[in-house]
Write a protein that holds these residues in place. Structure first.
Motif, PDB file in Angstrom:
ATOM      1  N   MET A   1       0.840  -1.204   0.000  1.00 13.86           N
ATOM      2  CA  MET A   1       0.000   0.000   0.000  1.00 13.86           C
ATOM      3  C   MET A   1       0.870   1.247   0.000  1.00 13.86           C
ATOM      4  SD  MET A   1      -3.188  -1.144   0.216  1.00 13.86           S
ATOM      5  CE  MET A   1      -4.199   0.138   0.914  1.00 13.86           C
ATOM      6  N   LEU A   2       0.379   2.276  -0.640  1.00 13.52           N
ATOM      7  CA  LEU A   2       1.050   3.569  -0.639  1.00 13.52           C
ATOM      8  C   LEU A   2      -0.016   4.634  -0.396  1.00 13.52           C
ATOM      9  CD1 LEU A   2       3.838   5.010  -1.184  1.00 13.52           C
ATOM     10  CD2 LEU A   2       2.963   5.436  -3.489  1.00 13.52           C
ATOM     11  N   THR A   3       0.145   5.400   0.669  1.00 12.87           N
ATOM     12  CA  THR A   3      -0.783   6.486   0.956  1.00 12.87           C
ATOM     13  C   THR A   3      -0.319   7.729   0.215  1.00 12.87           C
ATOM     14  OG1 THR A   3      -1.133   5.570   3.153  1.00 12.87           O
ATOM     15  CG2 THR A   3      -1.945   7.784   2.756  1.00 12.87           C
ATOM     16  N   VAL A   4      -1.195   8.263  -0.629  1.00 13.30           N
ATOM     17  CA  VAL A   4      -0.858   9.388  -1.510  1.00 13.30           C
ATOM     18  C   VAL A   4      -1.823  10.535  -1.247  1.00 13.30           C
ATOM     19  CG1 VAL A   4      -0.664  10.147  -3.911  1.00 13.30           C
ATOM     20  CG2 VAL A   4       0.013   7.822  -3.274  1.00 13.30           C
ATOM     21  N   ALA A   5      -1.272  11.750  -1.161  1.00 12.62           N
ATOM     22  CA  ALA A   5      -2.085  12.958  -1.010  1.00 12.62           C
ATOM     23  C   ALA A   5      -1.771  13.934  -2.129  1.00 12.62           C
ATOM     24  CB  ALA A   5      -1.815  13.614   0.344  1.00 12.62           C
ATOM     25  N   VAL A   6      -2.798  14.640  -2.590  1.00 12.76           N
ATOM     26  CA  VAL A   6      -2.603  15.753  -3.525  1.00 12.76           C
ATOM     27  C   VAL A   6      -3.072  17.016  -2.809  1.00 12.76           C
ATOM     28  CG1 VAL A   6      -2.627  14.518  -5.705  1.00 12.76           C
ATOM     29  CG2 VAL A   6      -4.799  15.097  -4.638  1.00 12.76           C
ATOM     30  N   ALA A   7      -2.192  18.005  -2.741  1.00  9.27           N
ATOM     31  CA  ALA A   7      -2.444  19.186  -1.920  1.00  9.27           C
ATOM     32  C   ALA A   7      -2.441  20.448  -2.769  1.00  9.27           C
ATOM     33  CB  ALA A   7      -1.369  19.297  -0.830  1.00  9.27           C
ATOM     34  N   GLN A   8      -3.271  21.394  -2.385  1.00  6.10           N
ATOM     35  CA  GLN A   8      -3.322  22.697  -3.050  1.00  6.10           C
ATOM     36  C   GLN A   8      -3.287  23.786  -1.976  1.00  6.10           C
ATOM     37  OE1 GLN A   8      -6.854  21.330  -5.262  1.00  6.10           O
ATOM     38  NE2 GLN A   8      -8.117  22.677  -4.007  1.00  6.10           N
ATOM     39  N   PRO A   9      -2.095  23.985  -1.373  1.00  6.13           N
ATOM     40  CA  PRO A   9      -1.985  24.924  -0.253  1.00  6.13           C
ATOM     41  C   PRO A   9      -2.188  26.370  -0.688  1.00  6.13           C
ATOM     42  CG  PRO A   9       0.178  24.229  -0.982  1.00  6.13           C
ATOM     43  CD  PRO A   9      -0.803  23.382  -1.723  1.00  6.13           C
ATOM     44  N   VAL A  10      -2.447  27.212   0.285  1.00  9.69           N
ATOM     45  CA  VAL A  10      -2.474  28.655   0.028  1.00  9.69           C
ATOM     46  C   VAL A  10      -1.058  29.084  -0.334  1.00  9.69           C
ATOM     47  CG1 VAL A  10      -2.883  30.924   1.050  1.00  9.69           C
ATOM     48  CG2 VAL A  10      -4.405  29.004   1.603  1.00  9.69           C
ATOM     49  N   ILE A  11      -0.905  29.718  -1.485  1.00  8.55           N
ATOM     50  CA  ILE A  11       0.422  30.070  -1.996  1.00  8.55           C
ATOM     51  C   ILE A  11       0.458  31.561  -2.310  1.00  8.55           C
ATOM     52  CG2 ILE A  11       2.078  29.731  -3.881  1.00  8.55           C
ATOM     53  CD1 ILE A  11       0.926  26.851  -4.135  1.00  8.55           C
ATOM     54  N   GLY A  12       1.437  32.265  -1.734  1.00 12.39           N
ATOM     55  CA  GLY A  12       1.638  33.678  -2.017  1.00 12.39           C
ATOM     56  C   GLY A  12       2.665  33.852  -3.115  1.00 12.39           C
ATOM     57  N   LEU A  13       2.426  34.755  -4.004  1.00  8.55           N
ATOM     58  CA  LEU A  13       3.335  34.951  -5.134  1.00  8.55           C
ATOM     59  C   LEU A  13       4.691  35.436  -4.644  1.00  8.55           C
ATOM     60  CD1 LEU A  13       3.134  34.627  -8.214  1.00  8.55           C
ATOM     61  CD2 LEU A  13       2.612  37.077  -8.338  1.00  8.55           C
ATOM     62  N   ASN A  14       5.722  34.637  -4.922  1.00 11.04           N
ATOM     63  CA  ASN A  14       7.102  34.962  -4.561  1.00 11.04           C
ATOM     64  C   ASN A  14       7.287  35.182  -3.058  1.00 11.04           C
ATOM     65  OD1 ASN A  14       8.146  34.798  -7.220  1.00 11.04           O
ATOM     66  ND2 ASN A  14       7.358  36.846  -7.658  1.00 11.04           N
ATOM     67  N   ASP A  15       6.591  34.411  -2.285  1.00 12.01           N
ATOM     68  CA  ASP A  15       6.711  34.450  -0.817  1.00 12.01           C
ATOM     69  C   ASP A  15       7.249  33.094  -0.366  1.00 12.01           C
ATOM     70  OD1 ASP A  15       6.513  34.746   1.911  1.00 12.01           O
ATOM     71  OD2 ASP A  15       4.311  34.770   1.945  1.00 12.01           O
ATOM     72  N   LEU A  16       8.542  32.888  -0.551  1.00 12.75           N
ATOM     73  CA  LEU A  16       9.118  31.572  -0.278  1.00 12.75           C
ATOM     74  C   LEU A  16       8.926  31.180   1.177  1.00 12.75           C
ATOM     75  CD1 LEU A  16      10.635  29.123  -1.338  1.00 12.75           C
ATOM     76  CD2 LEU A  16      12.787  30.310  -0.812  1.00 12.75           C
ATOM     77  N   SER A  17       9.156  32.096   2.093  1.00 13.24           N
ATOM     78  CA  SER A  17       9.025  31.774   3.507  1.00 13.24           C
ATOM     79  C   SER A  17       7.596  31.344   3.848  1.00 13.24           C
ATOM     80  CB  SER A  17       9.428  32.982   4.357  1.00 13.24           C
ATOM     81  OG  SER A  17       9.253  32.701   5.728  1.00 13.24           O
ATOM     82  N   GLY A  18       6.625  32.126   3.411  1.00 15.66           N
ATOM     83  CA  GLY A  18       5.239  31.787   3.677  1.00 15.66           C
ATOM     84  C   GLY A  18       4.808  30.508   2.990  1.00 15.66           C
ATOM     85  N   ASN A  19       5.298  30.306   1.771  1.00 14.23           N
ATOM     86  CA  ASN A  19       4.927  29.107   1.027  1.00 14.23           C
ATOM     87  C   ASN A  19       5.551  27.852   1.637  1.00 14.23           C
ATOM     88  OD1 ASN A  19       3.472  30.737  -0.698  1.00 14.23           O
ATOM     89  ND2 ASN A  19       5.111  30.875  -2.223  1.00 14.23           N
ATOM     90  N   VAL A  20       6.764  27.967   2.124  1.00 15.00           N
ATOM     91  CA  VAL A  20       7.371  26.836   2.818  1.00 15.00           C
ATOM     92  C   VAL A  20       6.528  26.468   4.033  1.00 15.00           C
ATOM     93  CG1 VAL A  20       9.330  26.156   4.264  1.00 15.00           C
ATOM     94  CG2 VAL A  20       9.733  27.143   2.005  1.00 15.00           C
ATOM     95  N   ALA A  21       6.085  27.461   4.760  1.00 10.33           N
ATOM     96  CA  ALA A  21       5.260  27.204   5.947  1.00 10.33           C
ATOM     97  C   ALA A  21       3.956  26.500   5.570  1.00 10.33           C
ATOM     98  CB  ALA A  21       4.973  28.505   6.681  1.00 10.33           C
ATOM     99  N   SER A  22       3.297  26.954   4.503  1.00 11.06           N
ATOM    100  CA  SER A  22       2.032  26.325   4.113  1.00 11.06           C
ATOM    101  C   SER A  22       2.261  24.913   3.591  1.00 11.06           C
ATOM    102  CB  SER A  22       1.305  27.177   3.067  1.00 11.06           C
ATOM    103  OG  SER A  22       2.024  27.257   1.847  1.00 11.06           O
ATOM    104  N   HIS A  23       3.394  24.682   2.904  1.00 12.37           N
ATOM    105  CA  HIS A  23       3.732  23.328   2.453  1.00 12.37           C
ATOM    106  C   HIS A  23       4.010  22.413   3.647  1.00 12.37           C
ATOM    107  CE1 HIS A  23       4.046  25.025  -1.542  1.00 12.37           C
ATOM    108  NE2 HIS A  23       4.441  23.880  -2.058  1.00 12.37           N
TER     109      HIS A  23
END
Length: 234
Positions: A1-23
Protein backbone atom coordinates in the motif's frame (compact mmCIF):
# COMPACT_ATOMS: atom_id res chain seq x y z
CA UNK A 1 0.00 0.00 0.00
CA UNK A 2 1.05 3.57 -0.64
CA UNK A 3 -0.78 6.49 0.96
CA UNK A 4 -0.86 9.39 -1.51
CA UNK A 5 -2.08 12.96 -1.01
CA UNK A 6 -2.60 15.75 -3.53
CA UNK A 7 -2.44 19.19 -1.92
CA UNK A 8 -3.32 22.70 -3.05
CA UNK A 9 -1.99 24.92 -0.25
CA UNK A 10 -2.47 28.65 0.03
CA UNK A 11 0.42 30.07 -2.00
CA UNK A 12 1.64 33.68 -2.02
CA UNK A 13 3.33 34.95 -5.13
CA UNK A 14 7.10 34.96 -4.56
CA UNK A 15 6.71 34.45 -0.82
CA UNK A 16 9.12 31.57 -0.28
CA UNK A 17 9.02 31.77 3.51
CA UNK A 18 5.24 31.79 3.68
CA UNK A 19 4.93 29.11 1.03
CA UNK A 20 7.37 26.84 2.82
CA UNK A 21 5.26 27.20 5.95
CA UNK A 22 2.03 26.33 4.11
CA UNK A 23 3.73 23.33 2.45
CA UNK A 24 5.05 22.10 5.80
CA UNK A 25 1.57 22.40 7.29
CA UNK A 26 0.13 20.47 4.34
CA UNK A 27 2.73 17.71 4.65
CA UNK A 28 1.88 17.26 8.31
CA UNK A 29 -1.87 17.38 7.68
CA UNK A 30 -1.62 14.90 4.81
CA UNK A 31 0.17 12.36 6.99
CA UNK A 32 0.92 10.41 3.80
CA UNK A 33 3.92 8.56 2.45
CA UNK A 34 3.77 10.67 -0.72
CA UNK A 35 2.48 14.26 -0.87
CA UNK A 36 2.21 15.94 -4.27
CA UNK A 37 2.01 19.71 -4.86
CA UNK A 38 1.18 21.90 -7.90
CA UNK A 39 3.51 23.31 -10.55
CA UNK A 40 5.82 26.06 -9.19
CA UNK A 41 4.15 25.69 -5.82
CA UNK A 42 7.02 27.21 -3.83
CA UNK A 43 6.90 30.51 -5.75
CA UNK A 44 3.54 30.66 -7.44
CA UNK A 45 3.28 30.73 -11.22
CA UNK A 46 5.59 33.62 -12.03
CA UNK A 47 7.91 33.16 -15.01
CA UNK A 48 10.33 35.68 -13.48
CA UNK A 49 10.32 34.29 -9.94
CA UNK A 50 13.78 33.95 -8.33
CA UNK A 51 15.13 30.43 -8.60
CA UNK A 52 14.94 28.31 -5.48
CA UNK A 53 18.32 27.33 -4.08
CA UNK A 54 18.26 23.71 -2.97
CA UNK A 55 20.54 24.69 -0.07
CA UNK A 56 18.28 27.52 1.11
CA UNK A 57 17.94 27.14 4.90
CA UNK A 58 14.20 27.79 4.59
CA UNK A 59 13.75 24.40 2.94
CA UNK A 60 14.93 22.68 6.12
CA UNK A 61 11.41 23.18 7.47
CA UNK A 62 10.13 20.95 4.67
CA UNK A 63 12.82 18.36 5.30
CA UNK A 64 11.86 18.36 8.99
CA UNK A 65 8.15 17.99 8.21
CA UNK A 66 8.88 15.07 5.90
CA UNK A 67 11.11 13.44 8.51
CA UNK A 68 8.42 13.86 11.16
CA UNK A 69 5.76 12.20 8.99
CA UNK A 70 8.08 9.82 7.12
CA UNK A 71 6.86 11.46 3.93
CA UNK A 72 8.21 12.15 0.49
CA UNK A 73 7.02 15.52 -0.88
CA UNK A 74 7.02 16.48 -4.54
CA UNK A 75 7.00 20.28 -4.78
CA UNK A 76 7.25 22.68 -7.70
CA UNK A 77 10.00 25.27 -8.08
CA UNK A 78 12.12 27.13 -10.62
CA UNK A 79 15.71 25.91 -10.35
CA UNK A 80 19.05 26.79 -11.87
CA UNK A 81 21.77 24.23 -12.54
CA UNK A 82 24.84 24.27 -14.77
CA UNK A 83 23.81 27.51 -16.42
CA UNK A 84 20.27 26.45 -17.31
CA UNK A 85 16.96 27.29 -15.70
CA UNK A 86 14.17 24.73 -15.39
CA UNK A 87 10.64 24.40 -14.10
CA UNK A 88 11.22 21.49 -11.77
CA UNK A 89 9.73 19.00 -9.39
CA UNK A 90 11.77 18.74 -6.20
CA UNK A 91 11.86 15.60 -4.12
CA UNK A 92 12.00 16.42 -0.42
CA UNK A 93 12.33 13.81 2.30
CA UNK A 94 14.24 13.18 5.50
CA UNK A 95 17.47 12.97 3.51
CA UNK A 96 17.16 16.44 1.99
CA UNK A 97 16.21 18.19 -1.26
CA UNK A 98 16.95 17.13 -4.82
CA UNK A 99 15.71 17.83 -8.34
CA UNK A 100 13.58 14.87 -9.40
CA UNK A 101 12.29 16.12 -12.77
CA UNK A 102 12.47 19.07 -15.17
CA UNK A 103 9.40 20.03 -17.22
CA UNK A 104 9.75 18.76 -20.77
CA UNK A 105 6.88 20.43 -22.63
CA UNK A 106 7.18 24.16 -22.03
CA UNK A 107 4.74 26.61 -23.57
CA UNK A 108 4.30 30.31 -24.23
CA UNK A 109 6.47 32.69 -22.24
CA UNK A 110 8.15 29.81 -20.41
CA UNK A 111 10.49 29.50 -23.39
CA UNK A 112 11.84 33.00 -22.77
CA UNK A 113 13.51 31.89 -19.56
CA UNK A 114 13.49 28.13 -19.14
CA UNK A 115 15.10 25.18 -20.89
CA UNK A 116 13.03 22.04 -21.55
CA UNK A 117 13.92 18.90 -19.66
CA UNK A 118 15.12 15.77 -21.42
CA UNK A 119 11.94 13.71 -21.02
CA UNK A 120 10.06 11.63 -18.46
CA UNK A 121 11.81 10.55 -15.29
CA UNK A 122 10.87 8.48 -12.27
CA UNK A 123 11.59 8.20 -8.58
CA UNK A 124 11.40 5.22 -6.26
CA UNK A 125 9.15 5.36 -3.20
CA UNK A 126 9.14 2.12 -1.21
CA UNK A 127 9.63 0.12 -4.39
CA UNK A 128 6.91 1.99 -6.28
CA UNK A 129 8.08 3.46 -9.59
CA UNK A 130 6.57 6.97 -9.65
CA UNK A 131 6.58 8.73 -13.02
CA UNK A 132 6.73 12.52 -12.92
CA UNK A 133 5.15 15.21 -15.08
CA UNK A 134 4.41 18.93 -14.92
CA UNK A 135 1.32 20.60 -16.36
CA UNK A 136 1.55 20.66 -20.20
CA UNK A 137 3.39 17.33 -20.14
CA UNK A 138 0.07 15.73 -19.19
CA UNK A 139 -1.48 16.66 -22.53
CA UNK A 140 1.32 15.34 -24.71
CA UNK A 141 0.83 11.82 -26.07
CA UNK A 142 4.57 11.54 -26.75
CA UNK A 143 5.34 12.16 -23.08
CA UNK A 144 2.82 9.53 -22.01
CA UNK A 145 4.18 7.03 -24.54
CA UNK A 146 7.72 7.59 -23.30
CA UNK A 147 6.52 7.20 -19.71
CA UNK A 148 5.01 3.83 -20.59
CA UNK A 149 8.51 2.50 -21.23
CA UNK A 150 9.27 3.04 -17.52
CA UNK A 151 6.47 0.66 -16.43
CA UNK A 152 5.36 3.07 -13.71
CA UNK A 153 3.26 2.11 -10.69
CA UNK A 154 1.97 5.69 -10.26
CA UNK A 155 1.94 8.84 -12.40
CA UNK A 156 2.24 12.07 -10.40
CA UNK A 157 1.90 15.59 -11.78
CA UNK A 158 1.67 19.16 -10.54
CA UNK A 159 -0.35 21.56 -12.69
CA UNK A 160 -1.65 25.13 -12.96
CA UNK A 161 -4.92 25.45 -14.89
CA UNK A 162 -7.64 28.05 -15.26
CA UNK A 163 -10.89 27.22 -13.52
CA UNK A 164 -12.65 26.33 -16.76
CA UNK A 165 -10.10 23.58 -17.48
CA UNK A 166 -11.07 21.22 -14.64
CA UNK A 167 -12.85 18.85 -17.02
CA UNK A 168 -9.95 18.89 -19.49
CA UNK A 169 -7.37 18.22 -16.76
CA UNK A 170 -9.34 15.29 -15.39
CA UNK A 171 -9.96 13.93 -18.88
CA UNK A 172 -6.20 13.87 -19.39
CA UNK A 173 -5.78 11.99 -16.13
CA UNK A 174 -8.33 9.40 -17.29
CA UNK A 175 -6.50 8.91 -20.61
CA UNK A 176 -3.11 8.63 -18.90
CA UNK A 177 -4.33 6.13 -16.32
CA UNK A 178 -5.75 3.89 -19.03
CA UNK A 179 -2.67 4.26 -21.24
CA UNK A 180 -0.25 3.38 -18.44
CA UNK A 181 -2.52 0.98 -16.55
CA UNK A 182 -1.46 2.89 -13.44
CA UNK A 183 -3.05 5.29 -10.94
CA UNK A 184 -2.71 9.01 -11.63
CA UNK A 185 -2.40 11.75 -9.00
CA UNK A 186 -2.78 15.39 -10.09
CA UNK A 187 -2.07 18.29 -7.72
CA UNK A 188 -3.74 21.38 -9.16
CA UNK A 189 -3.08 24.97 -8.12
CA UNK A 190 -5.98 26.69 -6.31
CA UNK A 191 -6.38 30.41 -5.73
CA UNK A 192 -4.99 33.36 -7.71
CA UNK A 193 -1.39 33.43 -8.90
CA UNK A 194 0.81 35.11 -11.51
CA UNK A 195 1.01 34.62 -15.25
CA UNK A 196 -2.52 35.92 -15.80
CA UNK A 197 -4.06 33.23 -13.60
CA UNK A 198 -6.46 35.40 -11.60
CA UNK A 199 -8.38 32.24 -10.77
CA UNK A 200 -7.13 28.66 -10.93
CA UNK A 201 -8.83 25.31 -11.07
CA UNK A 202 -8.08 23.43 -7.86
CA UNK A 203 -9.94 20.11 -7.85
CA UNK A 204 -6.77 18.08 -7.32
CA UNK A 205 -7.64 14.41 -7.77
CA UNK A 206 -6.43 10.84 -7.67
CA UNK A 207 -7.53 8.25 -10.22
CA UNK A 208 -7.31 4.46 -10.24
CA UNK A 209 -5.57 2.56 -13.03
CA UNK A 210 -8.90 2.07 -14.80
CA UNK A 211 -9.64 5.81 -14.75
CA UNK A 212 -12.05 5.72 -11.82
CA UNK A 213 -11.85 8.88 -9.72
CA UNK A 214 -10.89 7.86 -6.18
CA UNK A 215 -10.69 11.27 -4.48
CA UNK A 216 -11.16 14.91 -5.48
CA UNK A 217 -10.57 18.18 -3.65
CA UNK A 218 -12.77 21.23 -4.05
CA UNK A 219 -11.68 24.40 -5.81
CA UNK A 220 -10.42 26.22 -2.73
CA UNK A 221 -6.84 26.96 -1.73
CA UNK A 222 -5.93 25.00 1.36
CA UNK A 223 -7.79 21.84 0.36
CA UNK A 224 -6.29 18.36 0.08
CA UNK A 225 -7.37 14.77 -0.47
CA UNK A 226 -5.61 11.47 0.15
CA UNK A 227 -6.13 7.80 -0.54
CA UNK A 228 -4.40 4.46 -0.18
CA UNK A 229 -3.26 2.76 -3.36
CA UNK A 230 -2.49 -0.92 -3.83
CA UNK A 231 0.44 -1.69 -6.07
CA UNK A 232 -0.45 -3.67 -9.16
CA UNK A 233 1.18 -7.09 -9.60
CA UNK A 234 4.15 -7.25 -11.96
Amino acid sequence: MLTVAVAQPVIGLNDLSGNVASHADAIRAADSRLAIFPELSLTGYDIDAPVVDLDDPLLKDLVDACAEKESVALVGAPVGEAGRLSIATLRIDADGVSVAYRKTWLHGEEFTRFTPGSGPSTIDVDGWVVGLAICRDTGQSQHTAQMAAHDVDLYAAGVVDVASDVVECQARAFVISRALAAPVAIASFAGPTGGGFDETAGHSAIFAADGTKLAEADGLAGSMVRTELTRRPH
